[in-house]
Scaffold this active site. Structure first.
Site, PDB file in Angstrom:
ATOM      1  N   ARG A 234      57.258  38.224  40.288  1.00  0.00           N
ATOM      2  CA  ARG A 234      57.717  38.454  38.911  1.00  0.00           C
ATOM      3  C   ARG A 234      57.202  39.800  38.434  1.00  0.00           C
ATOM      4  NH1 ARG A 234      55.216  33.386  35.989  1.00  0.00           N
ATOM      5  NH2 ARG A 234      53.716  33.690  37.644  1.00  0.00           N
TER       6      ARG A 234
ATOM      7  N   ASP B  22      44.938  40.293  39.124  1.00  0.00           N
ATOM      8  CA  ASP B  22      45.582  41.431  39.789  1.00  0.00           C
ATOM      9  C   ASP B  22      44.905  42.758  39.482  1.00  0.00           C
ATOM     10  OD1 ASP B  22      47.414  39.563  40.755  1.00  0.00           O
ATOM     11  OD2 ASP B  22      48.733  39.844  39.018  1.00  0.00           O
TER      12      ASP B  22
ATOM     13  N   GLN C 136      42.158  35.116  40.152  1.00  0.00           N
ATOM     14  CA  GLN C 136      42.628  35.214  38.764  1.00  0.00           C
ATOM     15  C   GLN C 136      41.727  36.187  37.973  1.00  0.00           C
ATOM     16  OE1 GLN C 136      42.487  31.557  40.051  1.00  0.00           O
ATOM     17  NE2 GLN C 136      44.321  32.406  40.941  1.00  0.00           N
TER      18      GLN C 136
ATOM     19  N   LYS D  95      41.001  43.014  42.999  1.00  0.00           N
ATOM     20  CA  LYS D  95      39.798  42.354  43.526  1.00  0.00           C
ATOM     21  C   LYS D  95      39.797  42.343  45.058  1.00  0.00           C
ATOM     22  CE  LYS D  95      40.992  38.630  41.311  1.00  0.00           C
ATOM     23  NZ  LYS D  95      42.135  39.125  40.544  1.00  0.00           N
TER      24      LYS D  95
ATOM     25  N   GLY E 268      46.885  36.203  44.800  1.00  0.00           N
ATOM     26  CA  GLY E 268      47.530  37.108  45.754  1.00  0.00           C
ATOM     27  C   GLY E 268      46.694  38.371  45.802  1.00  0.00           C
ATOM     28  N   HIS E 269      45.933  38.547  46.874  1.00  0.00           N
ATOM     29  CA  HIS E 269      45.020  39.682  46.984  1.00  0.00           C
ATOM     30  C   HIS E 269      45.533  40.650  48.044  1.00  0.00           C
ATOM     31  CE1 HIS E 269      41.555  37.055  45.182  1.00  0.00           C
ATOM     32  NE2 HIS E 269      42.586  37.210  44.372  1.00  0.00           N
TER      33      HIS E 269
END
Ligand code: GDP
Ligand code: IMO
Ligand code: MG
Length: 435
Positions: A301, A13, A224, A16, A40-41
């Protein structure tokens, strides 16, 4: 050499997706080489927010080719649903501009169920995964029982592969008194998706080889971050793939060199469990969370927040052979009176200038901090380096000094155009001159 690799230098996160999108304006192709839809980008274009999980961040630009390499754990349902959701927004994604390696191992319902079963069994010792079936899919790949994209076209082969897969999963399911799964059920699951996914399957390694020979500009988009790497991360609180730059070659079939750019946040976040030496479980952490809007892209989260850790980022740079850094989210620090950087750790009377591998030591490390005065000025949306506050420049320079390689770009805002050039990309290989 026209290849660039983008890797995350922390726990994911780092921004990227935004950076790949920015650089891809001048690229021909963007390739994912590991991970899956645990990523998740986020890319913000004209106030529209796109969250990409499996699709490379070039899909938002027309005329680019997106590639999913063999190193990706492929959830075929997730891929088709992501393609469809972008089609609704007017994106044209088709087998001419999206290619998926025929060797990708597939994530099926058994993998998601196994992940949940084992996370539940682990009670207080959960990894805190994204529940996308990533770990169990990679386990099956290494265990040589995965169903791969190329198996979907051959009924005999698929039948045999399913027997092997179910022998293993049903033995475990029985052991846990969980319902066994029938082959017909799995066949139905696969048949439902096969037709939609088969048209994208390609010998990606070969296509990349041609692209390299044609001098095409290729960006490899990491998912990641370095400390989630299965070998080099904070094991066991890691993901199940290699996330560092050397994975580009195994995860895509690229055989030539690449120039590696690392992306780091101006502070640190981590989502899920595991050691985090500079975590701030206090007002500082709360402010970083609120101002940085640090909610997980995939799982929604709360991301844990803390100060920038120069020890970690330096280690990440060494592990991936990073030549240039892009520092993101500096605007999130705008209102802080004091800002800290971790420059080393103390443990049991010893000073560490690296992150030791033992989890129990990682949990006990005492960070050594340098403190900086904040800049107390709004920088969000700023595009000119000359207009940046003096204290911000001092902070960036100190980070650069501690890490030992140049910071070429910084970003102070989530939008596509919120990027500030500090130095021109000019290297002997001239890879980045055109970016
Ligand atoms: P990735 O997984 O590395 O692509 O990063 P994510 O997209 O999961 O998380 C980064 C978050 O920070 C996203 O919400 C981005 O829109 C946002 N972001 C990226 N760069 C900046 C920046 O410079 N400033 C601010 N305020 N937000 C940013
Ligand atoms: P991007 O690409 C942040 C974390 C999970 C969990 C651990 C293992 O958006 O930076 P997994 O589902 O992979 O088995 O979970 O890894 N994790 C991420 N954290 N960003 C990511 O991706 C992540 N992908 C996995 O939260 O701690
Ligand atoms: Mg993310």
């Amino acid at each position: 050499m026209n290849n660039i690799v983008i890797v995350g230098l922390q726990w994911g996160d780092e921004g990227k997706g935004k950076i790949v999108d920015y650089l891809s304006e001048n690229a021909d192709t963007v390739v994912r080489f590991q991970g899956g839809n645990n990523a998740g980008h986020t890319i913000v274009v004209d106030d529209e927010v796109y969250k990409l999980n499996l699709l490379p961040s070039a899909v938002l630009r027309t005329g680019k080719i997106s590639i999913i390499g063999n190193g990706v754990a492929l959830d075929p349902y997730a891929l088709i649903s992501e393609i469809e959701s972008l089609r609704v927004k007017g994106m044209d994604i088709n087998p001419n501009n999206l290619m998926v390696s025929e060797s990708c191992p597939l994530i099926l319902s058994v993998h998601k169920e196994k992940e949940k079963l084992f996370e539940d069994l682990n009670g207080n010792h959960k990894i805190g995964t994204t529940n996308k079936g990533i770990g169990p899919c990679y386990e099956d790949k290494v265990g040589r029982r995965a169903i791969r994209l190329c198996d979907l076209e051959n009924a005999d082969e698929l039948n045999k592969r399913l027997d092997t897969l179910l022998n293993y999963h049903n033995a475990i399911r029985k052991g846990l008194s969980y319902r066994v799964i029938k082959k017909e059920e799995m066949l139905r699951e696969i048949e439902e998706i096969a037709e939609k996914i088969i048209p994208y399957r390609k010998p990606v390694w070969k296509i990349l080889d041609d692209f390299v020979k044609e001098g095409k500009k290729i960006i490899f988009e990491g998912a990641q971050g370095t400390f989630l790497d299965i070998d080099h991360g904070t094991y066991p609180f890691v993901t199940s793939s290699n996330t560092i730059a050397s994975q580009v070659m195994t995860g895509s079939g690229l055989s030539s060199n690449a120039y590696v750019i690392g992306v780091a946040k101006a502070y640190t976040t981590r989502v899920g469990n595991g050691p985090f030496p500079t975590e701030q479980r206090n007002e500082v952490g709360n402010s970083l969370f609120t101002i940085g809007k640090e909610l997980g892209t995939v799982s929604n989260r709360k991301r844990r927040c803390g100060w920038f850790d120069a020890v970690l980022v330096r280690q990440a740079v060494q592990l991936s052979g990073v030549s240039s850094i892009i520092l993101t989210k500096l605007d999130v620090l705008d209102s802080f009176d004091k800002i800290k950087i971790c420059t080393g750790y103390q443990y049991s009377g010893k000073i560490y200038d690296y992150l030791p591998a033992s989890r129990s030591i990682q949990e006990e490390l005492e960070p050594i901090y340098e403190e900086f005065p904040g800049w107390k000025e709004n920088t969000q949306g700023e595009k000119l380096a000359e207009k940046l506050p003096v204290n911000l420049i001092k902070y960036v320079k100190r980070v650069e000094e501690l890490i030992g390689i140049p910071i070429h770009l910084i970003s102070a805002g989530p939008k596509r155009e919120d990027v500030i050039k500090l130095k021109d990309f000019k290297f002997s290989e001239s890879v980045l001159v055109s970016y």
